[in-house]
Design an enzyme around this catalytic site. Structure first.
Site, PDB file in Angstrom:
ATOM      1  N   GLY A  98       0.827  -1.200   0.000  1.00 41.89           N
ATOM      2  CA  GLY A  98       0.000   0.000   0.000  1.00 41.89           C
ATOM      3  C   GLY A  98       0.864   1.253   0.000  1.00 41.89           C
ATOM      4  CB  CYS A  99       0.183   4.666  -1.243  1.00 44.00           C
ATOM      5  SG  CYS A  99      -1.476   4.859  -0.559  1.00 44.00           S
ATOM      6  CE1 TYR A 100      -1.641   8.126   3.827  1.00 46.41           C
ATOM      7  CE2 TYR A 100      -3.432   6.564   3.550  1.00 46.41           C
ATOM      8  CZ  TYR A 100      -2.989   7.869   3.624  1.00 46.41           C
ATOM      9  OH  TYR A 100      -3.877   8.896   3.506  1.00 46.41           O
TER      10      TYR A 100
END
Lengths: 347, 347, 347, 347
Positions: free
Chosen positions: D149-151
Site C-alpha cells: 500500500g502507498c501509506y
C-alpha cells in the site's frame, strides 16, 4: 460605541481585524496604522474593501493612538509590542496584542526559545493569556491581553478538558499540526510563492516551533504538573485552516462515552466550540470564515491512546476573531457579538 | 418576519441560500425541502451548520410549502420548476426560481437551446428576469422571478451601460468566461472529481452553453436590436468565482474617461456594483463571499475595441445572493439587507 | 556528446532545462551558471535533483562558457542577453536565448513595446525565431535562436494554418489566454504569494503584454499582411499550463471538415502537435510534463467565427522543451530526442 | 521484450502503469483490460495518451491474458484478485497484484480488518510482500507479488532501519500520514468532488485504516516482536504525494549522527531512497513524478523522541512505480530501469 485602533492593519491578520470590526455593531473603527502604507486609503491596499473602508492609514504611533481609542489591537511582527507598550499607555487604553511578546510568563523560557532577553519583563505578569474559553474571568479585568497563537489555540482547546481532569499521561502528548499558508502572514519569502507551496506538503520547525512553550505553559498550568510535548507543524496548500491531530495515552481504560461527557461538561456553554458526533472528525472547510473550533476524538483500545482532532480558521479563531472575542469580554459585551458569521462552505 | 421555504436546499446554491437567509434580520426560515434527505437534520448534511441549523428536511411538495411560506426559493435542476409552478400557487406565495426554466421569453428560442418544448408556456410572460440592477421596478410587482444564470449576471452587468447607450457594434461581442468548479453544482460526475479538475484549465460548451440565449435576450432588449454573441466558458480550479472578459468594437472613437462616465451614470447608486480605477482590473478574490460585482475596462486604440472585465462570486451574486436581493425588492426591504457581508480575503 | 551550458540555471525555466537535458541521451551538461548561487551545488537549491545533479553553479561569464560548450541556453531576465551576446561569441558557440531580446525584428516595434532602444541591433537580423514547427529550416542553419514566448508559442500554433491559408479576417483576431503562475518565474513579488494567487482569477496587462508584438510579427509574416490582434492574458491558480482561446471571423462559410483538413495538412507530420477530435477541446492536464501542444476548434455558424483552443505546458513547449527541440534541430538530431515524455496525468 | 498485461488499466494506478511501462525499454505492452471500457481506445479515455497509446481495451479475463503475457499487473479494487488468481495461472504467468488481497499473511488478521474470510488462503503464503528495499531476494524468486500500500511503503521505509536495529520502543510508534486525493482512486464519490476537497484538510479512518495491519506485520517481522502502531491518515488537497510523520521513543540516548549512520548503512546502495541533510525535511514536491522516497529525521532531546518524515509520490513509489520496480527484480533487469525519471518541480 467602542473606539478601536489597529496597528499593523495591512497584514493578513490586520485585514481580518478590519473586516470583522467593520461588521461589529458596537465598534467604531478609528485608526488604521501601517508603517508601509502611510496616507494610503485602505481600499487601495485591499480591493475587497472598495466602497467599504476608505480610511487612510497612519504611521505607527501608539502614544497618539492611545488618546483616540478605547482599545488597540497590535498585529505586528514579534518583538515590537514589548518595546512599544508601557504602563502609562495601559492606563489610557486597553491593548490586545496579537504577537507572541506577552504570551510566555517565564523570562527564562522566553530566552530559551527566542534566543534573546525579553524587552519588557515588567509587564509580563500583567498580561493575560487571551484564550477566552480558559481565561474568561481574568480577561474581564485585564488591560493587556496576549492573544494566543493559532496553533496554540487549536491545540489547547483540544486538550483542555483532558488535562484539567488529569486523565492523560503527562509525557505522552504529541501534536501533529497542519496549517494553511496564510499562517505565514503576508511576507515576501521565496518559500511562500505559489509555485513553491502549491501541490506540496512539508513539515517545518519540528521540535523548534515557538508555539511549543506557549502550549506547554498552558497545559502545565491546567494539569498542575510539567508537561512537555512534541509538536510538529506542517504546511498545507490551502489559504486558511488549521487542523491539529493530538495523541495521548489515557491513564485508565476509559470508553468513548465517558470522555464525551467530560468534553460536554467543559464545553456545553461555549458558543464557539462544537463537538462532532462519534465517528465524525472535523474538517477545516466547515469552520472557514467563522470563529468556531470543531473538535472530535476517538479512543484506540489497542494502544490505549486517545486521538483528538481540532480545526479552526487560523485567521479568525486563531487570530483576529479571538482577539475580537477578547475585546467583547473586556467591554462586557455578548462574547459572540460580531462573531456569529456562519462558516462559508464551499469556500 | 418573512416566512421562507427553500426547495432543493441541499445543493451548493441551496446551502448558500440557507446561510444567507439565516443571517437575514427579517427572515424566518420555515421549510427546507430536499428529496434526497427527507427527515435528515440540515447540519448532518452540511457540518458547517452545526449548532446553527437543525431544521429537518422535508420532501418536495410545493403545494404544502405554499401554505406555510411567504416566499419560496426553488434551487432545483432545470426542467422541474416549470412543471411544479402553477397560477394557483402563485396566488398564495411568491416564487424565486433559480433554475433556467423561466428565463427565456421565447418558446422558440427555448426549444432551440433546450431541444424540448417548454413545460409551462402560460407563465413565461408572467415571470420577471431577476437581474436586480436592470429590472428593479418589474421585480417589485412580480410574484415569479426567474433568477439569472451566474454567467449571465456577470456578463450583462459588464455590458449593460454600453448596450443601453448603443455605443458598441452589435455583432462584435465576444465573452470569454472563467468559472470556479462550484458552478457545476454538487453533482456526482467524474469530470468534477478533484483529481480531474485540480491543476487544469479547460474550455467547455463553446458555442452551445445555455446562458447564451439568456444573455442575448437581455442584451437585445437593452439595445433594441438583435444581438448575437460568442460566449466561451472555461473551468478553473477554484471553488468560487466567475470572471468574464468581454470584447466589443466601439462605434466611435471614445476615450477612457467618456466610457467611465457612462458606467458611473448607470451604476453610481448601485450598492453592489463597484468600478475599478483606471489600469486596475477586478480579481475574483476581492468579491468572494459577497454580493458585489466588480467591473473594470480598458480601451484598445490600436484595434478600436473595448475590453471589459467583471467578477462575481458565482454562488452569491451569481445565484443565492441575487435571489435574496430579489426577495428584498419584492418585499420592499432595503435591497442590501442581509447582503452587506464584506468580501473575505484571503479566502 | 553535445556539451551544454545554461546561464540562469536556477529559475524555473533553468531548472526545467536541467531536468530535460540530464535525461537527453546526446547531452553532456557541463556548466550551470547562476549569479545568485555561485559555488552552490545544484541539488542544494532544488532538492528534486538530490543524488542526480551535484554540479556546482558558477557565475555568469559567457566568454568562458563559450570555450567549454557547444551550445549555451540563456534563461535570463529580459534585457541581458542582448548585452552579453556578440558576433565573436557566436563564432565559438551556438546560443539559444529564452528571453525576449531577439524575438522582434523591428527596432521601432521593440522600442514601442519596451520603451527603450534595443541593446544589440546588429544581431537582430541574425537571430532566428525558434518556433520549430514554423522555422525549422532556418533554425538548422542558425547560431542564434530567439526561443519564443510561452503565450506566443501556443497562440501562433493555434492560428498558423488559418493565417497561412488566408481564410481568417485579418482584423478580427482576439486571443484570450490563461496561464499558470510559474509563467511569472521564480521571482519574489507580493502578487505571486500563495495567499494572493490561490483561489482567484485575474486579468493582467490587457492590451500591453509584450508577447503581443511577437505574435503580430509572426502572424503578419505568415499572412503577408499587417495583423493587429487583441490579446488578454489571465492568471490562473495552477502551477503549469497555458490555454489560449483564439477567436476570428472566417472569410468564407467553411464547415468543420474543411478546416480540419487544413490543420491536418499543416500538422500531420508534426510530432508535438495533436489535434483533438470534433467536439473535444484540449485541457492543460493532458499536456502537462510534455512538449505537446494540443489544439481543437469549432465553428460558430451563427456568428461566422472560428474558435480555436490550444494548450501547452508553459515551462516545456512554452520554454525549456522548445529550446531543446531547437537544439535538436540545430545539431541535426531527431527533433523529439529527449522530449518524448508522456504527459503525466493526474499531475 | 517482456510482454505485459494490465488488468484495471483505466484507474489512476492503471494509467500510471501504462505511462511508465510505455517508456520502459524492455517492455512490450500487450493487453489493457478494463471492464468498463471494453473496445475503447486507450487514448479516448485518457487524452494525455493521444498519438501515444491507441490500444483497445479488452474485458477482464485473466486466463486468456495469461497466455499472451509474461507478467500481469492487477490494479483492481480489493477483493477481486484473490478470486481470480489460481495456482494454474501462476504456472503460466507472473502476477504483480496492486490490491491488498495478498499483503497480509495471517487469515485471522485479514478477517479482523476486512470483516470477511479471505477468498484464497492457499496462495497467501506464496505471495511475497513487494517492498523492494526489504524483500529483494524473495521477490526475485516469486511469481506472485503483493505490491505494498502507498501509506505502508512510505511508513515502513521511514522506520525500517530503526526497527531492524531495535533502537525504538516497540509500543511508542505513532504515524501521522497526509495524502493527496488521487490516493482515493478514480472513484465517483461525493467526498472527492473538487468542491468538497479543495481548500480543506481532514482526518479519516483514524484507528481503522487497512494499511495498519500491513504496516504492523512488516514492522513486527523486522523487529522480531509484536508492534502495535497508531496510524492516522489525512486528506490534503493536492493531486499526488504522501508525507508520513513518524514518532517513536528511542530506547537509548542516541544523537543525530549515530542515527544518521544507521540510515546510511541501510540505504546507501538504495537508488530510490534519498536522505535529507540535517535540519532539512523532505517535501512532496521534490519527489513528484518519480519513484524516489526522501527521508529526514530529527531527535528531540527534551522528550527522547525521534521524528522521521518520509515522502513519496503515492501513484509511483506508492503504487505503479514500485510495481515496475518489482517487475525489474523478477525479470533480473536493472532495478531502476524505466524508473529513472527526475522529479518534476514545479509540478
Amino acid at each position: 460605541m467602542i473606539r478601536v485602533g489597529i496597528m499593523g492593519a495591512t497584514g493578513y491578520v490586520g485585514a481580518e481585524l478590519v473586516r470583522i470590526l467593520l461588521q461589529h455593531p458596537k465598534v467604531e473603527l478609528k485608526i488604521l496604522a501601517s508603517q508601509n502604507h502611510i496616507r494610503c486609503k485602505y481600499d487601495s491596499i485591499f480591493e475587497n474593501f472598495k466602497k467599504i473602508c476608505e480610511i487612510k492609514c497612519v504611521g505607527n504611533n501608539l502614544e497618539s493612538m492611545a488618546k483616540e481609542a478605547d482599545v488597540i489591537f497590535l498585529a505586528l511582527p514579534h518583538g515590537i509590542s514589548s518595546i512599544l507598550i508601557t504602563e502609562s499607555i495601559l492606563e489610557k487604553v486597553k491593548i490586545i496584542d496579537l504577537s507572541s511578546d506577552f504570551r510566555l510568563k517565564s523570562k527564562e523560557v522566553y530566552k530559551k526559545w527566542y534566543k534573546t532577553e525579553h524587552h519588557n519583563r515588567d509587564l509580563l505578569n500583567k498580561a493575560v493569556y487571551g484564550l477566552c474559553e480558559l481565561k474568561r474571568e481574568s480577561i474581564k479585568k485585564s488591560t493587556l491581553i496576549a492573544n494566543p497563537g493559532c496553533y496554540s489555540t487549536c491545540t489547547i482547546l483540544c486538550l483542555l478538558p483532558l488535562l484539567a481532569e488529569g486523565i492523560i499521561k503527562e509525557n505522552s502528548i504529541i501534536i501533529d499540526a497542519k496549517s494553511g499558508i496564510t499562517g505565514a502572514g503576508r511576507t515576501l519569502n521565496l518559500e511562500f510563492l505559489f509555485g513553491e507551496c502549491n501541490e506540496s506538503i512539508k513539515a517545518y520547525k519540528i521540535t523548534s516551533h515557538r508555539h511549543i512553550p506557549e502550549i506547554e505553559q498552558q497545559l502545565s498550568e491546567l494539569s498542575g504538573t510539567d508537561i512537555i510535548i512534541t509538536f510538529s507543524p506542517h504546511l498545507i496548500p490551502v489559504n486558511r485552516g488549521i487542523l491539529t491531530t493530538c495523541y495521548g495515552k489515557l491513564k485508565n481504560n476509559f470508553d468513548y462515552e465517558e470522555i464525551k461527557e467530560i468534553y460536554e461538561n467543559y464545553y456545553f456553554y461555549e458558543y464557539f466550540i462544537r463537538l462532532t458526533k462519534k465517528g465524525v472528525f472535523p474538517e477545516t472547510k466547515f469552520v472557514k470564515g467563522s470563529n468556531y473550533c470543531d473538535i472530535g476524538f476517538t479512543i484506540e483500545k489497542r494502544t490505549g491512546r486517545i486521538i483528538i482532532v481540532g480545526v479552526i480558521d487560523n485567521l479568525i479563531k486563531g487570530a483576529a476573531g479571538q482577539a475580537v472575542q477578547n475585546m467583547n469580554i473586556m467591554f462586557d459585551l455578548d462574547e459572540n457579538m460580531g462573531l456569529k458569521t456562519i462558516p462559508i462552505f464551499p469556500t
